[in-house]
Design an enzyme around this catalytic site. Structure first.
Site, PDB file in Angstrom:
ATOM      1  N   SER A  15      38.025  36.815  66.845  1.00 16.53           N
ATOM      2  CA  SER A  15      38.449  37.629  65.713  1.00 16.53           C
ATOM      3  C   SER A  15      38.167  36.867  64.418  1.00 16.53           C
ATOM      4  O   SER A  15      37.792  35.697  64.425  1.00 16.53           O
ATOM      5  CB  SER A  15      39.935  37.959  65.836  1.00 16.53           C
ATOM      6  OG  SER A  15      40.192  38.711  67.009  1.00 16.53           O
ATOM      7  N   HIS A  24      31.776  30.586  61.041  1.00 14.91           N
ATOM      8  CA  HIS A  24      33.066  29.951  61.335  1.00 14.91           C
ATOM      9  C   HIS A  24      33.289  28.760  60.407  1.00 14.91           C
ATOM     10  O   HIS A  24      34.212  27.984  60.612  1.00 14.91           O
ATOM     11  CB  HIS A  24      33.115  29.475  62.794  1.00 14.91           C
ATOM     12  CG  HIS A  24      32.705  30.508  63.784  1.00 14.91           C
ATOM     13  ND1 HIS A  24      31.414  30.593  64.258  1.00 14.91           N
ATOM     14  CD2 HIS A  24      33.405  31.508  64.364  1.00 14.91           C
ATOM     15  CE1 HIS A  24      31.341  31.602  65.107  1.00 14.91           C
ATOM     16  NE2 HIS A  24      32.524  32.178  65.184  1.00 14.91           N
ATOM     17  N   ASP A  54      43.792  41.590  30.729  1.00 12.19           N
ATOM     18  CA  ASP A  54      42.876  40.944  31.664  1.00 12.19           C
ATOM     19  C   ASP A  54      42.105  39.801  31.034  1.00 12.19           C
ATOM     20  O   ASP A  54      41.145  39.303  31.605  1.00 12.19           O
ATOM     21  CB  ASP A  54      41.898  41.975  32.254  1.00 12.19           C
ATOM     22  CG  ASP A  54      41.260  42.833  31.172  1.00 12.19           C
ATOM     23  OD1 ASP A  54      41.448  42.511  29.976  1.00 12.19           O
ATOM     24  OD2 ASP A  54      40.583  43.812  31.521  1.00 12.19           O
ATOM     25  N   CYS A  65      39.828  40.453  25.747  1.00 16.06           N
ATOM     26  CA  CYS A  65      39.801  41.070  24.420  1.00 16.06           C
ATOM     27  C   CYS A  65      38.776  40.385  23.517  1.00 16.06           C
ATOM     28  O   CYS A  65      38.040  41.043  22.780  1.00 16.06           O
ATOM     29  CB  CYS A  65      41.195  41.012  23.793  1.00 16.06           C
ATOM     30  SG  CYS A  65      41.316  41.797  22.180  1.00 16.06           S
ATOM     31  N   SER A 121      39.046  49.364  23.976  1.00 16.90           N
ATOM     32  CA  SER A 121      38.842  49.024  22.562  1.00 16.90           C
ATOM     33  C   SER A 121      37.611  49.713  22.006  1.00 16.90           C
ATOM     34  O   SER A 121      37.621  50.222  20.879  1.00 16.90           O
ATOM     35  CB  SER A 121      38.707  47.506  22.398  1.00 16.90           C
ATOM     36  OG  SER A 121      39.892  46.850  22.756  1.00 16.90           O
ATOM     37  N   GLY A 181      44.843  58.339  22.035  1.00 15.91           N
ATOM     38  CA  GLY A 181      45.270  57.106  22.688  1.00 15.91           C
ATOM     39  C   GLY A 181      46.712  57.114  23.132  1.00 15.91           C
ATOM     40  O   GLY A 181      47.099  56.364  24.032  1.00 15.91           O
ATOM     41  N   MET A 218      46.867  47.690  18.334  1.00 22.48           N
ATOM     42  CA  MET A 218      46.095  47.540  17.105  1.00 22.48           C
ATOM     43  C   MET A 218      46.561  48.516  16.022  1.00 22.48           C
ATOM     44  O   MET A 218      46.340  48.285  14.830  1.00 22.48           O
ATOM     45  CB  MET A 218      44.602  47.730  17.383  1.00 22.48           C
ATOM     46  CG  MET A 218      44.227  49.131  17.830  1.00 22.48           C
ATOM     47  SD  MET A 218      42.433  49.398  17.895  1.00 22.48           S
ATOM     48  CE  MET A 218      41.949  48.340  19.230  1.00 22.48           C
ATOM     49  N   GLY A 251      44.806  42.893  20.027  1.00 18.12           N
ATOM     50  CA  GLY A 251      44.139  43.966  19.301  1.00 18.12           C
ATOM     51  C   GLY A 251      44.571  44.026  17.857  1.00 18.12           C
ATOM     52  O   GLY A 251      43.745  44.226  16.948  1.00 18.12           O
TER      53      GLY A 251
END
Length: 677
Positions: free
Chosen positions: A118, A320, A500, A503, A546, A585, A594, A657
């Site tokens: 497996s 492996h 994330d 920006c 953005s 938005g 922003m 922002g």
């Protein structure tokens, strides 16, 4: 820690002593417990003491986290989970064996059984179904399945009325031994069983005594043999088709039969042999596989199988975590794919694929387990481009996870040379859940792009301006771009707390796009046209939410400036842009976006509507208000965007922002001031 640890063990089986040694490669901190060297006196198993758990206590590596119920039961749970979700597959009671639920439909046809350890999911149980495998025997993670379970699977398909059984086995010692012994026992019971051993590894330039390792190309053997079995071919016919080319290959290692020794019951060892072609894909169907990895894998409950430096990758490793043929620095996907294909097709490589211009191939781009789909797509594109540049016709391309190595972040490439007859077998229908829904059309030779439709007047580029004001506009925009590029990492850092972390990258893409546009042509003189062009540019190049928000703002702001561009019109433009952002938005002032900076600035810009308003005084106040509003966002609870999903206690920095908007406004002010001086 550099060097090699040699661990030796000696154990007795009745009156026979069995000694073994394990070489642990610690170069660069690499643990490779798979590198074992066993004597030829029949001791073909790993002593219980020499387990990874034992080694883990000896060596200073962390145990990787796994989402399992228990380490001992993870292989059973994984197979049971697959069966639970697929009514076409059933378990064989008392064994780690999965079989087709419609075994009655195998009557009169050859049954195909495969399997192995497996940890390679979806291999092999994912390939059970009409037109592929009849059943699979699974071992524990990276461990060959038990002989008793293999024999039970053979008995099950034999009792179902199959017209013989073909065992398709990857070329690993444990798999050959266990499947081979089960074959012998089944034959002793009168079953018609044959075995083919697949070894498609193209890593090693000189042939090893053990033969080539079985890798992802085994899946293509499942498909070819399964299509033949479904069409009613006999056992001998299927074996002949799978191994015919092996006898025609020039390499002596590919034609040499493998003599496999089995210890019988009782004292002493009496040799028994099974001649079978330890050749596989590049030997039997002119194909090969080569893998590359950016990280190791780890058996549940154990440490990683090896370690790589942050800037290293390993070429030619096994599924492996076995050692490859070369460690090298990380490079671009194009470069790595070029290196892989050069190695696979180099005539001096004894296991090379004879890839001449004009040949047709099936390409398999296989995720070894932990590579992102994004990276897999990049590699697939590189492989297609590289092969086609050599004049190779790609008849079919399979991209996905077909034979993995747990969570190893790597990829393997498999090439199978095909003609029309073989391609029809690849295209034949199957119900196996892990086989992709391939289009029955060539990858090479088709158009891959559709011309974009022409738009209306909005898509036409406005005439460039020639007045001195256009040069002023250019210099102001360049200042804005320089500021955004200089803030890239700062904005990324602010965004990591709540988003994330891109920006800064997003705004940098906008800045670069504007710079490239300015270098290509002068900006329009008419303000509404300028804003419209910038809106389309950011919508196309900036990306992310953005890009859409800036596009909305600029598109709406352009309308009040179409007929008039005096100071009150610019105040109206600001309000129109903000209203469009709020409408689509969903954010409002105070939501930590922003808009907080934009709305603060807009409030000051209303002063432009007063007769005799001083542009620079009003704009300076607007910039100060925007900067203060951006700083105040660090005390706000987010009401929109990704940050709204984060606890306010963790949002200790201002919104990226809002900071970006205030920086843009500051750059506009300073740019206009420098032009008026």
């Amino acid at each position: 820690m550099i060097g090699t640890v040699l661990v030796s063990f000696k154990m007795a089986e009745e009156s026979n002593l069995c000694s073994a040694s394990l070489s642990i490669d610690m170069t660069g901190g690499a643990l490779r417990p798979g590198h074992s060297h066993w004597p030829s006196n029949g001791c073909g198993f790993l002593p219980p003491l020499l387990s990874l758990g034992f080694l883990n206590k000896m060596l200073p590596f962390e145990v990787s986290k796994k989402l399992v119920n228990s380490v001992p039961g993870c292989a059973d749970d994984a197979l049971a989970g697959l069966v639970a979700c697929n009514p076409a597959i059933q378990l064989l009671q008392g064994h780690r064996v999965a079989l087709r639920s419609d075994l009655e439909n195998v009557r009169g046809r050859v049954a195909l059984l495969s399997g192995g350890g497996s940890g390679h999911e979806p291999a092999h149980a994912g390939y059970i179904g009409k037109g592929m495998l009849t059943g699979v025997v699974a071992g524990a993670v990276f461990t060959s399945p038990a002989v008793g379970s293999i024999l039970a699977a053979i008995r099950a398909v034999t009792q179902a009325g199959s017209a013989g059984t073909l065992l398709i086995v990857k070329n690993y010692t444990g798999d050959r031994l266990n499947f081979g012994l089960a074959l012998e026992q089944a034959r002793a019971e009168g079953a018609d069983v044959q075995m083919v051993v697949i070894g498609d590894d193209s890593a090693f330039t000189t042939l090893k005594k053990a033969g080539r390792r079985g890798l992802c190309g085994t899946v293509l053997i499942h498909k070819v043999a399964g299509a033949l079995a479904e069409a009613g071919a006999s056992l001998d016919e299927i074996v002949s088709r799978v191994t015919a080319a092996a006898r025609a290959m020039d390499s002596p290692g590919c034609k040499q039969p493998a003599w496999i020794w089995f210890p019988p019951e009782g004292k002493g060892y009496v040799p028994h042999s099974i001649p079978c072609y330890v050749s596989g894909l590049s030997s039997c169907l002119e194909q090969g596989t080569l893998g590359v990895s950016l990280s190791p894998c780890s058996v549940p409950g154990s440490q990683p199988t090896f370690q790589l430096a942050p800037d290293e990758l390993e070429l030619g490793l096994g599924i492996h975590g076995e050692a490859g043929v070369r460690r090298m620095k990380v490079a671009s996907a194009d470069e790595i794919v070029e290196i892989m294909l050069n190695h696979m097709t180099n005539p001096s490589n004894a296991s090379h694929v004879p890839l001449d211009s004009g040949v047709s191939v099936v390409l398999v781009v296989n995720n070894l387990g932990g590579l992102s789909c994004l990276e897999l797509g990049v590699v697939a594109g590189s492989a297609v481009h590289c092969l086609e540049s050599r004049g190779v016709r790609i008849a079919r391309a399979l991209v996905g996870s077909f034979m993995t190595a747990l969570e190893m972040a790597g990829v393997s490439l498999t090439l199978l040379l095909v003609d029309d007859k073989l391609l029809r077998l690849i295209d034949a229908e199957t119900t196996a859940v892990a086989w992709p829904n391939l289009a029955k059309a060539s990858v090479t030779g088709r158009s891959r792009e559709l011309a974009a439709p022409k738009g209306g007047s909005e898509s036409e580029e406005p005439a460039s301006g020639t007045a001195p004001s256009c040069q002023h506009t250019r210099l102001v925009l360049e200042r804005v771009c320089d500021v955004l590029l200089g803030m890239q990492e700062k904005l990324n850092e602010l965004d990591r707390a709540a988003g994330d972390g891109d920006c800064g990258n997003t705004h940098a893409r906008a800045a670069i796009a504007i710079q490239e546009w300015l270098n290509a042509r002068p900006p329009p003189a008419q303000p509404s046209q300028l804003l419209s062009v910038l809106a389309r540019l950011l919508l196309e190049k900036m990306g992310g939410s953005s890009g859409v928000l800036y596009g909305l703002f600029l598109t709406a702001a352009a309308r009040p400036l179409q007929n008039c561009s005096n100071l009150p019109a610019w105040a109206d433009a600001m309000d129109a842009g903000i209203e469009a952002m709020q409408r689509y938005g969903g954010a409002a002032p105070g939501d930590r976006t922003m808009l907080d900076s934009l709305c603060a600035a807009a409030g000051e810009l209303h002063a432009l509507r007063a007769p005799g308003a001083d542009l620079f005084q009003v704009l300076a106040k607007a910039v100060q208000s925007a900067e203060a509003a951006a700083e105040a966002t660090k005390n706000m609870e987010a009401g929109a965007g990704r940050a709204s999903y984060i606890s306010s206690a963790k949002l200790l920095q201002p919104d990226p922002g809002a900071v970006a908007v205030s920086a843009v406004l500051r750059a506009l002010l300073e740019g206009l001031q420098s032009q008026s001086a």
